[in-house]
Motif scaffolding. Structure first.
Motif, PDB file in Angstrom:
ATOM      1  N   ILE A 122       9.503  -2.565  10.840  1.00 57.43           N
ATOM      2  CA  ILE A 122       8.945  -2.161   9.552  1.00 57.43           C
ATOM      3  C   ILE A 122       7.430  -2.280   9.654  1.00 57.43           C
ATOM      4  CG2 ILE A 122       9.198  -4.474   8.535  1.00 57.43           C
ATOM      5  CD1 ILE A 122       9.734  -2.921   5.835  1.00 57.43           C
ATOM      6  N   ARG A 123       6.738  -1.267   9.180  1.00 60.08           N
ATOM      7  CA  ARG A 123       5.277  -1.296   9.152  1.00 60.08           C
ATOM      8  C   ARG A 123       4.866  -1.325   7.686  1.00 60.08           C
ATOM      9  NH1 ARG A 123       6.759   2.406  12.571  1.00 60.08           N
ATOM     10  NH2 ARG A 123       5.874   4.227  11.524  1.00 60.08           N
ATOM     11  N   ILE A 124       4.018  -2.291   7.370  1.00 62.49           N
ATOM     12  CA  ILE A 124       3.570  -2.508   5.995  1.00 62.49           C
ATOM     13  C   ILE A 124       2.065  -2.312   5.961  1.00 62.49           C
ATOM     14  CG2 ILE A 124       3.440  -4.179   4.105  1.00 62.49           C
ATOM     15  CD1 ILE A 124       5.874  -5.574   5.615  1.00 62.49           C
ATOM     16  N   SER A 176       9.764   2.293   7.603  1.00 59.44           N
ATOM     17  CA  SER A 176      10.829   1.496   8.208  1.00 59.44           C
ATOM     18  C   SER A 176      11.649   2.344   9.181  1.00 59.44           C
ATOM     19  CB  SER A 176      11.739   0.956   7.100  1.00 59.44           C
ATOM     20  OG  SER A 176      12.747   0.141   7.640  1.00 59.44           O
ATOM     21  N   CYS A 231       7.021 -11.170  11.333  1.00 61.08           N
ATOM     22  CA  CYS A 231       5.882 -10.248  11.332  1.00 61.08           C
ATOM     23  C   CYS A 231       5.047 -10.555  12.572  1.00 61.08           C
ATOM     24  CB  CYS A 231       5.061 -10.419  10.064  1.00 61.08           C
ATOM     25  SG  CYS A 231       3.811  -9.142   9.886  1.00 61.08           S
ATOM     26  N   LEU A 234       0.083   0.304  -1.492  1.00 59.34           N
ATOM     27  CA  LEU A 234       1.122  -0.201  -0.609  1.00 59.34           C
ATOM     28  C   LEU A 234       1.870   0.983  -0.006  1.00 59.34           C
ATOM     29  CD1 LEU A 234       3.141  -2.435   0.470  1.00 59.34           C
ATOM     30  CD2 LEU A 234       4.361  -2.131  -1.681  1.00 59.34           C
ATOM     31  N   LEU A 240       5.137   1.529   3.009  1.00 59.82           N
ATOM     32  CA  LEU A 240       6.113   0.934   3.911  1.00 59.82           C
ATOM     33  C   LEU A 240       6.714   2.044   4.770  1.00 59.82           C
ATOM     34  CD1 LEU A 240       8.053  -1.231   1.311  1.00 59.82           C
ATOM     35  CD2 LEU A 240       6.357  -2.051   2.916  1.00 59.82           C
ATOM     36  N   LEU A 278       5.221  -9.965   0.692  1.00 60.60           N
ATOM     37  CA  LEU A 278       4.209  -9.117   0.046  1.00 60.60           C
ATOM     38  C   LEU A 278       3.220  -9.886  -0.830  1.00 60.60           C
ATOM     39  CD1 LEU A 278       6.265  -5.890  -0.713  1.00 60.60           C
ATOM     40  CD2 LEU A 278       4.477  -6.209   1.013  1.00 60.60           C
ATOM     41  N   CYS A 286       0.805  -4.729   8.866  1.00 55.53           N
ATOM     42  CA  CYS A 286       1.807  -5.616   9.458  1.00 55.53           C
ATOM     43  C   CYS A 286       2.829  -4.780  10.207  1.00 55.53           C
ATOM     44  CB  CYS A 286       2.505  -6.415   8.365  1.00 55.53           C
ATOM     45  SG  CYS A 286       3.997  -7.270   8.922  1.00 55.53           S
ATOM     46  N   LEU A 303      10.605  -9.159   2.442  1.00 52.39           N
ATOM     47  CA  LEU A 303       9.499  -8.503   1.747  1.00 52.39           C
ATOM     48  C   LEU A 303       9.172  -9.149   0.407  1.00 52.39           C
ATOM     49  CD1 LEU A 303      10.258  -4.755   2.509  1.00 52.39           C
ATOM     50  CD2 LEU A 303       8.545  -6.235   3.566  1.00 52.39           C
TER      51      LEU A 303
END
Length: 123
Positions: free
Chosen positions: A81-83, A76, A19, A72, A74, A109, A97, A105
């Protein structure tokens, strides 16, 4: 106070090197407030993920999908990947992130959620 938040983000990033960018943000406005020290993103990239968070979490409080506001999201791609996490206690607080697709994950998470809660306590 931003130094303490940055320290929390740096500690989380040290545990999850996949990350590369962690950011504490006001998701109602899409404003990134603090990032981890080693973020590779320039201001423009940070503004983009902030705007994406505001879109996903809808500043007006109306859910984008479903009956309740999302906590949440996500996004991808092959390369990243963007969280996006929204605080359970303060709906305008979020942790963003940008990481590599191999980010674990299941491990990340819960720790990210705990980091966001700690940051919220500092506010």
């Amino acid at each position: 106070m931003s130094g303490m938040i940055s320290d929390d983000l740096d500690a989380l990033q040290a545990r999850f090197p996949a990350c590369g960018t962690l950011a504490y943000a006001d998701v109602s406005t899409g404003t990134v407030l603090v990032t981890n020290s080693a973020t590779p993103l320039e201001r423009h990239g940070l503004n983009q993920i902030g705007a994406e968070a505001a879109l996903l979490f809808r500043a007006d409080g109306e859910p984008l999908l479903g009956m309740a506001p999302a906590r949440l999201a996500l996004v991808s791609t092959q390369d990243a990947i963007r969280i996006f996490l929204r605080s359970d206690s303060e709906p305008n607080d979020g942790l963003l992130c940008v990481g590599e697709p191999g980010l674990d994950l299941a491990r990340f998470l819960p720790e990210a959620r705990a980091c966001l809660a700690r940051i919220g306590e500092q506010d």
